[in-house]
Design an enzyme around this catalytic site. Structure first.
Site, short mmCIF file in Angstrom:
data_model
loop_
_atom_site.label_atom_id
_atom_site.label_comp_id
_atom_site.label_asym_id
_atom_site.label_seq_id
_atom_site.Cartn_x
_atom_site.Cartn_y
_atom_site.Cartn_z
N ASN A 67 54.90 39.55 30.53
CA ASN A 67 53.52 39.00 30.10
C ASN A 67 53.66 37.40 30.52
O ASN A 67 52.77 36.85 30.06
CB ASN A 67 53.06 39.38 28.77
CG ASN A 67 54.15 38.94 27.92
OD1 ASN A 67 55.21 38.18 28.10
ND2 ASN A 67 54.03 39.41 26.71
N HIS B 253 47.25 36.35 18.11
CA HIS B 253 48.34 36.43 19.22
C HIS B 253 47.82 37.43 20.35
O HIS B 253 48.02 38.56 20.02
CB HIS B 253 49.74 36.57 18.46
CG HIS B 253 50.59 36.37 19.36
ND1 HIS B 253 52.04 36.47 18.71
CD2 HIS B 253 50.77 36.22 20.54
CE1 HIS B 253 52.75 36.29 19.73
NE2 HIS B 253 52.03 35.98 21.01
N ARG C 277 55.32 29.39 20.07
CA ARG C 277 55.43 29.94 18.51
C ARG C 277 54.86 28.87 17.70
O ARG C 277 55.02 27.88 17.76
CB ARG C 277 57.04 30.16 18.19
CG ARG C 277 57.59 31.43 18.97
CD ARG C 277 56.91 32.80 18.40
NE ARG C 277 57.43 33.88 19.03
CZ ARG C 277 56.93 34.50 20.18
NH1 ARG C 277 55.72 34.00 20.75
NH2 ARG C 277 57.32 35.51 20.89
N GLN D 66 52.65 35.91 11.06
CA GLN D 66 51.64 36.93 11.82
C GLN D 66 51.69 38.22 11.13
O GLN D 66 52.65 39.01 11.11
CB GLN D 66 51.93 37.05 13.25
CG GLN D 66 51.90 35.49 13.87
CD GLN D 66 51.92 35.47 15.43
OE1 GLN D 66 51.59 34.50 16.15
NE2 GLN D 66 52.06 36.77 16.12
P1 NDP Z 1 61.87 30.54 29.49
O1 NDP Z 1 63.24 30.77 28.87
O2 NDP Z 1 61.58 31.00 30.81
O3 NDP Z 1 61.57 28.99 29.38
C1 NDP Z 1 61.77 28.26 28.35
C2 NDP Z 1 61.97 26.79 28.70
O4 NDP Z 1 62.20 26.06 27.74
C3 NDP Z 1 63.08 26.80 29.58
O5 NDP Z 1 62.71 25.97 30.87
C4 NDP Z 1 64.12 25.64 28.89
O6 NDP Z 1 64.98 24.73 29.81
C5 NDP Z 1 63.34 25.12 27.89
N1 NDP Z 1 63.99 24.57 26.82
C6 NDP Z 1 64.55 25.46 25.84
N2 NDP Z 1 65.11 24.60 24.82
C7 NDP Z 1 64.41 23.51 24.98
C8 NDP Z 1 64.44 22.24 24.23
N3 NDP Z 1 65.04 22.23 23.09
N4 NDP Z 1 63.68 21.32 24.65
C9 NDP Z 1 63.09 21.26 25.94
N5 NDP Z 1 63.09 22.58 26.38
C10 NDP Z 1 63.80 23.41 26.39
O7 NDP Z 1 60.59 31.18 28.51
P2 NDP Z 1 59.49 31.53 28.93
O8 NDP Z 1 58.67 30.51 29.76
O9 NDP Z 1 59.15 32.95 29.40
O10 NDP Z 1 58.65 31.70 27.40
C11 NDP Z 1 58.44 30.56 26.64
C12 NDP Z 1 58.18 30.85 25.11
O11 NDP Z 1 56.82 31.29 25.28
C13 NDP Z 1 59.22 32.31 24.86
O12 NDP Z 1 60.28 31.83 24.10
C14 NDP Z 1 58.12 32.74 23.80
O13 NDP Z 1 58.29 32.03 22.39
C15 NDP Z 1 56.55 32.34 24.16
N6 NDP Z 1 55.88 33.60 24.90
C16 NDP Z 1 54.73 33.82 24.29
C17 NDP Z 1 53.81 34.76 24.59
C18 NDP Z 1 52.51 35.08 23.79
O14 NDP Z 1 52.09 36.04 23.86
N7 NDP Z 1 51.95 33.93 23.40
C19 NDP Z 1 54.50 35.81 25.29
C20 NDP Z 1 55.79 35.50 26.05
C21 NDP Z 1 56.38 34.30 25.59
P3 NDP Z 1 66.24 24.10 29.45
O15 NDP Z 1 67.14 25.25 29.35
O16 NDP Z 1 66.48 23.51 30.92
O17 NDP Z 1 65.96 23.28 28.65
#
Ligand code: NDP
Length: 386
Positions: free
Chosen positions: A148, A334, A286, A315
């Site tokens: 998604n 959500h 989140r 939620q």
């Molecule tokens: P990914 O794991 O692909 O991307 C997360 C990104 O966050 C990575 O690029 C990572 O890069 C970065 N990141 C992680 N920790 C940190 C930090 N402390 N500071 C800065 N950057 C950070 O996840 P997705 O893009 O697939 O999803 C992101 C979030 O969206 C999910 O965790 C989920 O909570 C939420 N989500 C919500 C949905 C909804 O229905 N609303 C559905 C799907 C997901 P790096 O490791 O280089 O820092």
């Protein structure tokens, strides 16, 4: 025979839909980056485009599970000690839950779930599971990576435009019979030329950047590791090493990082102090990434010109949750990752994972979060245990 306990959101208040707005959904051949869409061996127990994420939709799992002698319990009653979820948890082998209506698998509940072997997230985001406790109890955790991501990215783009152009209040004037042009436009701007920054440029964050490029916005991102030069130059991205640096440069900020202990409460009064007056903040990652009351204060003070998102804590959000009534908000329940299109993908992915697990075949690494007592696959890249 396995007992599968599946927690889904309730059916529509008008009842399970007898018909839909459209007859088909587009067939997506593969995800960006080339990862294949779910490929279960068994026939799908549903018609793509139907409502699968609510109780009567059952994620289309019943035909497969019952044909193979397994038991399926489906409920939306998930909170409180007397809930149907708690009643069935002690002898469940597999729990399935969606982030939109999460069955919180806390350490306490995991202690009581003596037979639990697999916690399966239908969708993406397994932070409703205490991953440390799951690892300690030898429970595997899996989700359908990418199922998604584009759905959420589209929702983010919609919210950027809705907030900046003041769409929601203007629509309300029309619904109410008004023609209040001055009221509609006195908070309405163009996004062209604004600075947009995403904290987290993974699957969703990067898809948002790609889509916003065509709006001629200046694009920024922050994450722990800088993207390769070719990615940055293709989209004209500016990297920032800290969230504080990014927010100081941007007009519209998007949160797209996973929730874990070190990201919880990332957006608090101190972070808002670094922002420009009149910034917009979007959060579909989140709810707990933001300090609930600091968001309300920032909207009331004018530091934020708007806040939109679809994620809350807990939620479902209580009726009195202040984000329902705070000014200039574009909140929804959500829903961004649960479009009918997304449901078809994550329901097929859930079936694929179940087939693998029940037939002792390996689950794809991109779907695995915890296995063998540790973070693995996508879990290793996207989550932390502490
Ligand atoms: P990914 O794991 O692909 O991307 C997360 C990104 O966050 C990575 O690029 C990572 O890069 C970065 N990141 C992680 N920790 C940190 C930090 N402390 N500071 C800065 N950057 C950070 O996840 P997705 O893009 O697939 O999803 C992101 C979030 O969206 C999910 O965790 C989920 O909570 C939420 N989500 C919500 C949905 C909804 O229905 N609303 C559905 C799907 C997901 P790096 O490791 O280089 O820092």
């Amino acid at each position: 025979m396995a007992k599968v306990l599946c927690v889904l959101y309730p059916d529509p208040v008008t009842g399970y839909p007898p018909a839909y707005a459209r007859d088909t959904i587009p067939v997506i051949a593969s995800y960006p980056g080339g990862e294949s869409v779910p490929t279960p061996v068994s026939p799908l127990g549903f018609r793509p485009g139907s409502l699968l994420g609510s109780v009567s939709g059952e994620l289309g799992l019943r035909p497969y599970l019952e044909a193979n002698g397994h038991e399926l319990i489906v409920t939306s009653d998930k909170d409180g000690a007397d809930s149907t979820f708690d009643h069935h948890l002690p002898d469940a082998d597999i729990v399935i839950s969606q982030p939109f209506w999460p069955a919180y698998l806390t350490a306490d509940r995991i202690d009581k779930a003596k037979k639990l072997k697999l916690a399966l997230t239908a969708g993406i985001g397994s932070d409703h599971v205490d991953l440390k406790a799951a690892a300690a109890h030898g429970i595997s955790v899996a989700e359908e990576t990418y199922s998604n991501s584009i759905s959420v990215a589209e929702h983010v783009v919609m919210m950027v435009l809705s907030l900046v152009r003041n769409y929601l209040p203007a629509h309300q004037y029309a619904v109410n019979g008004g023609w209040n042009i001055a009221d509609c436009v006195s908070r309405s701007y163009d996004v062209e030329g604004m600075h947009f920054g995403t904290i987290g440029a993974g699957r969703i964050g990067m898809a948002v950047l790609k889509r916003l490029k065509s709006f001629d916005m200046h694009l920024h991102y922050m994450e722990r590791y800088q993207q390769p030069e070719e990615v940055e130059s293709k989209l004209g991205l500016q990297f920032h090493a800290t969230p504080e640096e990014l927010v100081a440069h941007c007009d519209v900020i998007n949160l797209q990082v996973p929730l874990y202990p070190s990201t919880e409460g990332m957006f608090n009064d101190r972070m808002f102090d670094h922002m420009k007056r009149g910034s917009y903040l979007i959060n579909t990652a989140r709810g707990k990434l933001c300090d609930r009351d600091a968001v309300v204060r920032a909207l009331n003070s004018g530091k934020l010109a708007g806040y939109a998102g679809d994620v809350w804590f807990p939620q479902p959000a209580p009726v009195e949750h202040p984000w329902r009534s705070m000014p200039f908000n574009g909140m929804t329940p959500h829903m961004s990752g649960s479009s009918l299109s997304a449901q078809a993908r994550y329901a097929a992915g859930t079936l694929e994972i179940l087939e693998c697990f029940l037939n002792h075949r390996p689950i794809r690494p991109e779907y695995l979060i915890v296995d063998g007592g540790q973070l693995v696959g996508t879990g290793e890249r996207s989550y932390q245990l502490a």
